[in-house]
Scaffold this motif. Sequence first.
Motif, mmCIF file in Angstrom:
data_model
loop_
_atom_site.group_PDB
_atom_site.id
_atom_site.type_symbol
_atom_site.label_atom_id
_atom_site.label_comp_id
_atom_site.label_asym_id
_atom_site.label_seq_id
_atom_site.Cartn_x
_atom_site.Cartn_y
_atom_site.Cartn_z
ATOM 1 N N MET A 280 -9.054 6.750 1.056
ATOM 2 C CA MET A 280 -7.668 6.756 0.598
ATOM 3 C C MET A 280 -6.876 5.623 1.235
ATOM 4 S SD MET A 280 -5.299 10.162 0.835
ATOM 5 C CE MET A 280 -5.230 10.007 2.637
ATOM 6 N N VAL A 281 -7.000 5.488 2.534
ATOM 7 C CA VAL A 281 -6.268 4.448 3.261
ATOM 8 C C VAL A 281 -6.833 3.064 2.964
ATOM 9 C CG1 VAL A 281 -5.862 3.525 5.584
ATOM 10 C CG2 VAL A 281 -5.400 5.939 5.089
ATOM 11 N N ASP A 282 -8.153 2.922 2.966
ATOM 12 C CA ASP A 282 -8.773 1.615 2.718
ATOM 13 C C ASP A 282 -8.408 1.084 1.333
ATOM 14 O OD1 ASP A 282 -9.889 1.676 5.207
ATOM 15 O OD2 ASP A 282 -11.932 2.131 4.545
ATOM 16 N N TYR A 283 -8.438 1.966 0.327
ATOM 17 C CA TYR A 283 -8.095 1.520 -1.022
ATOM 18 C C TYR A 283 -6.618 1.173 -1.124
ATOM 19 C CZ TYR A 283 -12.547 2.277 -3.376
ATOM 20 O OH TYR A 283 -13.852 2.155 -3.804
ATOM 21 N N ALA A 284 -5.767 1.906 -0.414
ATOM 22 C CA ALA A 284 -4.343 1.581 -0.436
ATOM 23 C C ALA A 284 -4.102 0.185 0.144
ATOM 24 C CB ALA A 284 -3.554 2.631 0.347
ATOM 25 N N VAL A 285 -4.756 -0.126 1.245
ATOM 26 C CA VAL A 285 -4.600 -1.429 1.888
ATOM 27 C C VAL A 285 -5.109 -2.556 0.984
ATOM 28 C CG1 VAL A 285 -5.402 -2.863 3.813
ATOM 29 C CG2 VAL A 285 -4.659 -0.508 4.236
ATOM 30 N N PRO B 85 0.826 -1.209 0.000
ATOM 31 C CA PRO B 85 0.000 0.000 0.000
ATOM 32 C C PRO B 85 0.859 1.257 0.000
ATOM 33 C CG PRO B 85 -0.006 -1.021 2.172
ATOM 34 C CD PRO B 85 0.710 -1.966 1.256
ATOM 35 N N ARG B 86 0.482 2.226 -0.823
ATOM 36 C CA ARG B 86 1.155 3.518 -0.841
ATOM 37 C C ARG B 86 0.215 4.566 -1.430
ATOM 38 N NH1 ARG B 86 4.206 4.697 -5.875
ATOM 39 N NH2 ARG B 86 3.838 3.022 -7.400
ATOM 40 N N ILE B 87 0.481 5.801 -1.083
ATOM 41 C CA ILE B 87 -0.373 6.906 -1.512
ATOM 42 C C ILE B 87 0.504 7.997 -2.127
ATOM 43 C CG2 ILE B 87 -1.885 8.782 -0.700
ATOM 44 C CD1 ILE B 87 -2.775 6.789 1.537
ATOM 45 N N THR B 88 0.050 8.550 -3.233
ATOM 46 C CA THR B 88 0.727 9.694 -3.832
ATOM 47 C C THR B 88 -0.267 10.835 -3.970
ATOM 48 O OG1 THR B 88 2.103 8.174 -5.144
ATOM 49 C CG2 THR B 88 2.157 10.508 -5.738
ATOM 50 N N PHE C 76 -3.143 11.646 7.989
ATOM 51 C CA PHE C 76 -4.013 10.476 8.130
ATOM 52 C C PHE C 76 -3.304 9.224 7.617
ATOM 53 C CE2 PHE C 76 -7.600 7.660 7.388
ATOM 54 C CZ PHE C 76 -8.425 7.931 8.463
ATOM 55 N N ALA C 77 -2.601 9.358 6.493
ATOM 56 C CA ALA C 77 -1.855 8.219 5.955
ATOM 57 C C ALA C 77 -0.775 7.769 6.942
ATOM 58 C CB ALA C 77 -1.230 8.589 4.614
ATOM 59 N N ALA C 78 -0.057 8.745 7.512
ATOM 60 C CA ALA C 78 1.012 8.416 8.460
ATOM 61 C C ALA C 78 0.461 7.741 9.705
ATOM 62 C CB ALA C 78 1.765 9.690 8.836
ATOM 63 N N HIS D 137 -1.494 1.035 -4.957
ATOM 64 C CA HIS D 137 -1.099 2.443 -5.154
ATOM 65 C C HIS D 137 -2.326 3.316 -5.373
ATOM 66 C CE1 HIS D 137 1.146 5.649 -7.728
ATOM 67 N NE2 HIS D 137 1.000 6.042 -6.485
ATOM 68 N N VAL D 138 -2.570 4.226 -4.443
ATOM 69 C CA VAL D 138 -3.655 5.188 -4.545
ATOM 70 C C VAL D 138 -3.082 6.551 -4.909
ATOM 71 C CG1 VAL D 138 -5.456 6.459 -3.294
ATOM 72 C CG2 VAL D 138 -5.170 3.999 -2.924
ATOM 73 N N VAL D 139 -3.594 7.143 -5.990
ATOM 74 C CA VAL D 139 -3.242 8.513 -6.344
ATOM 75 C C VAL D 139 -4.395 9.416 -5.927
ATOM 76 C CG1 VAL D 139 -2.857 10.148 -8.221
ATOM 77 C CG2 VAL D 139 -1.696 7.929 -8.239
ATOM 78 N N ARG D 140 -4.080 10.347 -5.065
ATOM 79 C CA ARG D 140 -5.059 11.365 -4.652
ATOM 80 C C ARG D 140 -4.811 12.568 -5.543
ATOM 81 N NH1 ARG D 140 -8.755 14.084 -4.056
ATOM 82 N NH2 ARG D 140 -9.473 15.143 -2.157
ATOM 83 N N LEU D 141 -5.659 12.735 -6.560
ATOM 84 C CA LEU D 141 -5.460 13.750 -7.585
ATOM 85 C C LEU D 141 -6.252 14.999 -7.230
ATOM 86 C CD1 LEU D 141 -4.121 14.244 -10.364
ATOM 87 C CD2 LEU D 141 -6.202 13.345 -11.419
ATOM 88 N N LYS D 142 -5.513 16.098 -7.021
ATOM 89 C CA LYS D 142 -6.120 17.313 -6.507
ATOM 90 C C LYS D 142 -5.862 18.482 -7.463
ATOM 91 C CE LYS D 142 -5.509 17.634 -1.923
ATOM 92 N NZ LYS D 142 -6.716 17.042 -1.323
#
Length: 256
Positions: free
Chosen positions: A76-81, A6-9, A106-108, A85-90
């Motif tokens: 974001m966290v649930d999908y990463a788990v 799991p990771r988030i960008t 929240f991720a940390a 790889h979750v991209v939070r596109l802003k």
Amino acid sequence: MNTKEPRITLVGAGPGDPELITLKGLKALQSADVVLYDALVGEAMLDHVPAAAVKIYVGKRSGEHAYAQETINRLMVDYAVNYGHVVRLKGGDPFVFGRGYEELEFAAAHHIPATVVPGISSSIAVAGIQQIPVTHRGMSESFWVVTGTTTSGQVSADIYDAARSNATVVVLMGLKKLQEITNIFAAAGRADLPAAIIQDGSTPAERMVSGTVRNIAETAAREQIKAPSVLIFGEVVSLHPSFRSLQVLHAGVTEK
């Protein structure tokens, strides 16, 4: 069962034009398993996401809240788990009124590694596309970027200080408070300060009106300017050709 780490960008998509995303942001999209994207992100941006990836709209606009921020954090966290790889596109940059740091925290807290890919902020880019520099030698030595409306629904107190400065003042999310904001500038003795409003900056739907603090609210109403819009107050607006044309027109009317 997901075997991916799991990771988030957090990726800044830029001001609206899909070509204004960074190369690093594009690469993040191309490796995404899930994309959570905002209201101000152009749909064409999703063309770079793998066909098998999950794409979820989580936009928040004035008067429209698809998801609360707390829900977005959890998704974001649930999908990463569960996916990888979750991209939070802003829209714009994640850290310019984008609540990006809240998402990092929240991720940390859930021990999910997260990285940030900065985006081009509309606070600078939208003016620049119209060839209005936020700083210019001999005219503006600095610029403020202020939110027009705080979480309490009030005009930001920082606008009172900004209105008294000689800096260029860029107001995001301020169109609904335009009359109140111009009143603040006028009360600070800045009624003749050049002003501009740019709607849908960097997109094919882009529109701009210019004038002064004294008349910009009336002009925006007459031209039916809508959100999302960037408000710009400062002498640098006078460099735009439309402003110079207005001054000539007004001078001609005065002479008559």
